[in-house]
Design a protein around this motif. Sequence first.
Motif, PDB file in Angstrom:
ATOM      1  N   MET A 204       0.842  -1.186   0.000  1.00 13.29           N
ATOM      2  CA  MET A 204       0.000   0.000   0.000  1.00 13.29           C
ATOM      3  C   MET A 204       0.885   1.246   0.000  1.00 13.29           C
ATOM      4  SD  MET A 204      -3.331  -0.994   2.149  1.00 13.29           S
ATOM      5  CE  MET A 204      -4.287  -0.629   0.706  1.00 13.29           C
ATOM      6  N   CYS A 205       0.333   2.338  -0.506  1.00 19.42           N
ATOM      7  CA  CYS A 205       1.116   3.562  -0.575  1.00 19.42           C
ATOM      8  C   CYS A 205       1.318   4.141   0.824  1.00 19.42           C
ATOM      9  CB  CYS A 205       0.433   4.585  -1.479  1.00 19.42           C
ATOM     10  SG  CYS A 205      -0.985   5.415  -0.733  1.00 19.42           S
ATOM     11  N   GLN A 206       2.217   5.087   0.897  1.00 14.11           N
ATOM     12  CA  GLN A 206       2.560   5.729   2.170  1.00 14.11           C
ATOM     13  C   GLN A 206       1.341   6.356   2.844  1.00 14.11           C
ATOM     14  OE1 GLN A 206       5.622   8.692   1.660  1.00 14.11           O
ATOM     15  NE2 GLN A 206       5.040   9.767   3.517  1.00 14.11           N
ATOM     16  N   PHE A 207       0.451   6.962   2.076  1.00 13.30           N
ATOM     17  CA  PHE A 207      -0.731   7.609   2.645  1.00 13.30           C
ATOM     18  C   PHE A 207      -1.712   6.585   3.222  1.00 13.30           C
ATOM     19  CE2 PHE A 207      -0.801  11.979   0.308  1.00 13.30           C
ATOM     20  CZ  PHE A 207       0.423  12.279   0.887  1.00 13.30           C
ATOM     21  N   CYS A 208      -1.757   5.386   2.626  1.00 20.42           N
ATOM     22  CA  CYS A 208      -2.640   4.337   3.156  1.00 20.42           C
ATOM     23  C   CYS A 208      -2.215   3.953   4.566  1.00 20.42           C
ATOM     24  CB  CYS A 208      -2.617   3.110   2.258  1.00 20.42           C
ATOM     25  SG  CYS A 208      -3.390   3.375   0.642  1.00 20.42           S
ATOM     26  N   LEU A 209      -0.918   3.886   4.785  1.00 17.37           N
ATOM     27  CA  LEU A 209      -0.409   3.530   6.112  1.00 17.37           C
ATOM     28  C   LEU A 209      -0.598   4.676   7.097  1.00 17.37           C
ATOM     29  CD1 LEU A 209       2.901   1.792   4.987  1.00 17.37           C
ATOM     30  CD2 LEU A 209       0.732   0.709   5.583  1.00 17.37           C
ATOM     31  N   LYS A 210      -0.429   5.913   6.618  1.00 19.14           N
ATOM     32  CA  LYS A 210      -0.466   7.071   7.506  1.00 19.14           C
ATOM     33  C   LYS A 210      -1.871   7.623   7.721  1.00 19.14           C
ATOM     34  CE  LYS A 210       1.964  11.439   8.262  1.00 19.14           C
ATOM     35  NZ  LYS A 210       2.973  12.368   7.710  1.00 19.14           N
ATOM     36  N   HIS A 211      -2.683   7.607   6.662  1.00 16.40           N
ATOM     37  CA  HIS A 211      -3.997   8.248   6.738  1.00 16.40           C
ATOM     38  C   HIS A 211      -5.153   7.279   6.489  1.00 16.40           C
ATOM     39  CE1 HIS A 211      -1.802  11.971   6.837  1.00 16.40           C
ATOM     40  NE2 HIS A 211      -1.273  11.751   5.637  1.00 16.40           N
ATOM     41  N   GLY A 212      -4.843   6.004   6.271  1.00 13.63           N
ATOM     42  CA  GLY A 212      -5.907   5.047   5.992  1.00 13.63           C
ATOM     43  C   GLY A 212      -5.908   3.848   6.902  1.00 13.63           C
ATOM     44  N   GLU A 213      -5.014   3.862   7.912  1.00 13.37           N
ATOM     45  CA  GLU A 213      -4.910   2.752   8.871  1.00 13.37           C
ATOM     46  C   GLU A 213      -4.753   1.411   8.160  1.00 13.37           C
ATOM     47  OE1 GLU A 213      -8.343   3.098  11.330  1.00 13.37           O
ATOM     48  OE2 GLU A 213      -7.728   5.012  12.202  1.00 13.37           O
ATOM     49  N   GLY A 214      -3.931   1.428   7.119  1.00 16.41           N
ATOM     50  CA  GLY A 214      -3.642   0.200   6.395  1.00 16.41           C
ATOM     51  C   GLY A 214      -4.643  -0.149   5.308  1.00 16.41           C
ATOM     52  N   GLU A 215      -5.674   0.675   5.143  1.00 15.64           N
ATOM     53  CA  GLU A 215      -6.633   0.504   4.056  1.00 15.64           C
ATOM     54  C   GLU A 215      -6.414   1.639   3.049  1.00 15.64           C
ATOM     55  OE1 GLU A 215      -8.560  -2.104   3.892  1.00 15.64           O
ATOM     56  OE2 GLU A 215      -8.045  -2.861   5.889  1.00 15.64           O
TER      57      GLU A 215
ATOM     58  N   TYR B 145      -7.944   6.888   0.355  1.00 13.32           N
ATOM     59  CA  TYR B 145      -8.939   7.706  -0.348  1.00 13.32           C
ATOM     60  C   TYR B 145     -10.349   7.127  -0.230  1.00 13.32           C
ATOM     61  CZ  TYR B 145      -7.800   4.245  -3.973  1.00 13.32           C
ATOM     62  OH  TYR B 145      -7.547   3.076  -4.654  1.00 13.32           O
ATOM     63  N   LEU B 146     -10.485   5.962   0.410  1.00 13.88           N
ATOM     64  CA  LEU B 146     -11.806   5.387   0.673  1.00 13.88           C
ATOM     65  C   LEU B 146     -12.225   5.598   2.122  1.00 13.88           C
ATOM     66  CD1 LEU B 146     -11.656   2.040  -1.359  1.00 13.88           C
ATOM     67  CD2 LEU B 146     -12.669   4.231  -2.030  1.00 13.88           C
ATOM     68  N   GLN B 147     -11.510   6.450   2.850  1.00 16.12           N
ATOM     69  CA  GLN B 147     -11.847   6.768   4.238  1.00 16.12           C
ATOM     70  C   GLN B 147     -12.626   8.075   4.271  1.00 16.12           C
ATOM     71  OE1 GLN B 147     -10.842   4.344   6.491  1.00 16.12           O
ATOM     72  NE2 GLN B 147     -10.097   3.393   4.608  1.00 16.12           N
ATOM     73  N   ALA B 148     -13.872   8.028   4.728  1.00 20.74           N
ATOM     74  CA  ALA B 148     -14.722   9.228   4.745  1.00 20.74           C
ATOM     75  C   ALA B 148     -14.109  10.348   5.573  1.00 20.74           C
ATOM     76  CB  ALA B 148     -16.111   8.871   5.280  1.00 20.74           C
ATOM     77  N   LYS B 149     -13.328  10.006   6.591  1.00 22.34           N
ATOM     78  CA  LYS B 149     -12.738  11.033   7.459  1.00 22.34           C
ATOM     79  C   LYS B 149     -11.830  11.986   6.675  1.00 22.34           C
ATOM     80  CE  LYS B 149      -8.695   8.277   8.782  1.00 22.34           C
ATOM     81  NZ  LYS B 149      -7.901   7.700   9.892  1.00 22.34           N
TER      82      LYS B 149
ATOM     83  N   LYS C 241       2.776  17.135   1.775  1.00 24.48           N
ATOM     84  CA  LYS C 241       2.108  17.824   2.880  1.00 24.48           C
ATOM     85  C   LYS C 241       1.048  18.798   2.375  1.00 24.48           C
ATOM     86  CE  LYS C 241       6.312  17.656   5.690  1.00 24.48           C
ATOM     87  NZ  LYS C 241       7.396  18.463   6.320  1.00 24.48           N
ATOM     88  N   MET C 242       1.215  19.296   1.149  1.00 25.61           N
ATOM     89  CA  MET C 242       0.356  20.374   0.657  1.00 25.61           C
ATOM     90  C   MET C 242      -0.699  19.889  -0.330  1.00 25.61           C
ATOM     91  SD  MET C 242       3.336  23.222   0.015  1.00 25.61           S
ATOM     92  CE  MET C 242       2.217  24.204  -0.985  1.00 25.61           C
ATOM     93  N   HIS C 243      -0.237  19.390  -1.454  1.00 21.48           N
ATOM     94  CA  HIS C 243      -1.168  19.102  -2.559  1.00 21.48           C
ATOM     95  C   HIS C 243      -0.628  17.915  -3.329  1.00 21.48           C
ATOM     96  CE1 HIS C 243      -4.287  19.892  -5.436  1.00 21.48           C
ATOM     97  NE2 HIS C 243      -3.453  20.233  -6.412  1.00 21.48           N
ATOM     98  N   PHE C 244      -1.057  16.734  -2.931  1.00 18.46           N
ATOM     99  CA  PHE C 244      -0.532  15.502  -3.512  1.00 18.46           C
ATOM    100  C   PHE C 244      -1.704  14.662  -4.005  1.00 18.46           C
ATOM    101  CE2 PHE C 244       2.278  11.730  -3.680  1.00 18.46           C
ATOM    102  CZ  PHE C 244       3.449  12.334  -4.119  1.00 18.46           C
TER     103      PHE C 244
ATOM    104  N   GLN D 190      -3.856  20.397   1.491  1.00 18.16           N
ATOM    105  CA  GLN D 190      -3.236  20.190   2.798  1.00 18.16           C
ATOM    106  C   GLN D 190      -3.621  18.792   3.303  1.00 18.16           C
ATOM    107  OE1 GLN D 190      -0.981  22.034   4.308  1.00 18.16           O
ATOM    108  NE2 GLN D 190      -1.073  23.855   3.034  1.00 18.16           N
ATOM    109  N   THR D 191      -2.808  17.839   3.015  1.00 14.40           N
ATOM    110  CA  THR D 191      -3.021  16.435   3.333  1.00 14.40           C
ATOM    111  C   THR D 191      -3.374  16.264   4.827  1.00 14.40           C
ATOM    112  OG1 THR D 191      -1.391  15.946   1.623  1.00 14.40           O
ATOM    113  CG2 THR D 191      -1.917  14.163   3.158  1.00 14.40           C
ATOM    114  N   PRO D 192      -4.389  15.423   5.146  1.00 17.18           N
ATOM    115  CA  PRO D 192      -5.003  14.374   4.322  1.00 17.18           C
ATOM    116  C   PRO D 192      -6.339  14.745   3.681  1.00 17.18           C
ATOM    117  CG  PRO D 192      -5.601  13.984   6.591  1.00 17.18           C
ATOM    118  CD  PRO D 192      -4.744  15.247   6.579  1.00 17.18           C
TER     119      PRO D 192
END
Length: 284
Positions: A1-12, A15-19, A79-82, A180-182
């Motif tokens: 999984m990509c770096q954001f999945c681990l950091k902002h998706g709790e391993g899922e 971009y499928l996390q409503a939060k 951190k800004m626009h990814f 501004q991620t996430p």
Amino acid sequence: MCQFCLKHGEGEKWYLQAKNYSEDLLSDLRRLKFLEMFADPQAREREFRKANDGFGRLKKMPWLIRTLFSRIITNKMKKMHFGQVVPLEDIERIFEFTNSIVRVSCVCRESTLGKEKRYCYGVSLGPNGGKLKEIFQALEEKFTGGVDDARFEMLTKEEALAALRAHELEGLCHTVWTFQTPFIGGICNCDRTDCFAMRSTVTHDVPVMFRAEYIAAIDPEACNGCRQCMRLCQFGALSYSASDKKVIVDQTFCYGCGICRSACNAKAIRLLDRADSPVAANVW
């Protein structure tokens, strides 16, 4: 999984996390300031010009220095626009939990082509475009002296999906983007010619987007060698074997967008999980 999945998706898939679409995130002052830059035509033009000039200087630098600067820019943009490439079926899943979709003009095309092209879709958990639409309307009034409601086109989920399918036939690749991620505020449809982000990532080797969580695979038994899929690939991942009369995927180049499937009448192309590919599992 990509770096954001681990950091902002709790391993899922992050971009499928409503939060990560939550309107509460829009109260952040840094995010509001960043959105203001997007809405200000002059500020936006300065940023695009500065980046283009930077790419010119970057090309002339020695490889080691160029690589170092590329990593610094990528880390800043994370951190800004990814963004991340997302296939249509995952866009459908995003639409299942978002409550409104607003089609707007793409800022990349406005800067590169000097004309309005509506390839961007704002998504929100709120109704009628949500707080994000309200912010952009307020900023538009600030910078232009009025609000043009025609620039904020509300679509149903069915209308948006139909438009995205049409974009695939144009060879445009679906991507989600943070402000501004996430916080994810939009879905864009990119190509290497007109899209600044894809040009940065693919042409200049300064990544500002992740590849998809998938890779394409071609069934050699089903492929009839028509090569229509090669027309749509933005990444140079497809090649043709003159001996076998088949198209082949180079998974190290594949971004997993899946748009090649829309041109395949033989239904020979499918997407597989990137994690299952020995050569592409860790290529982002």
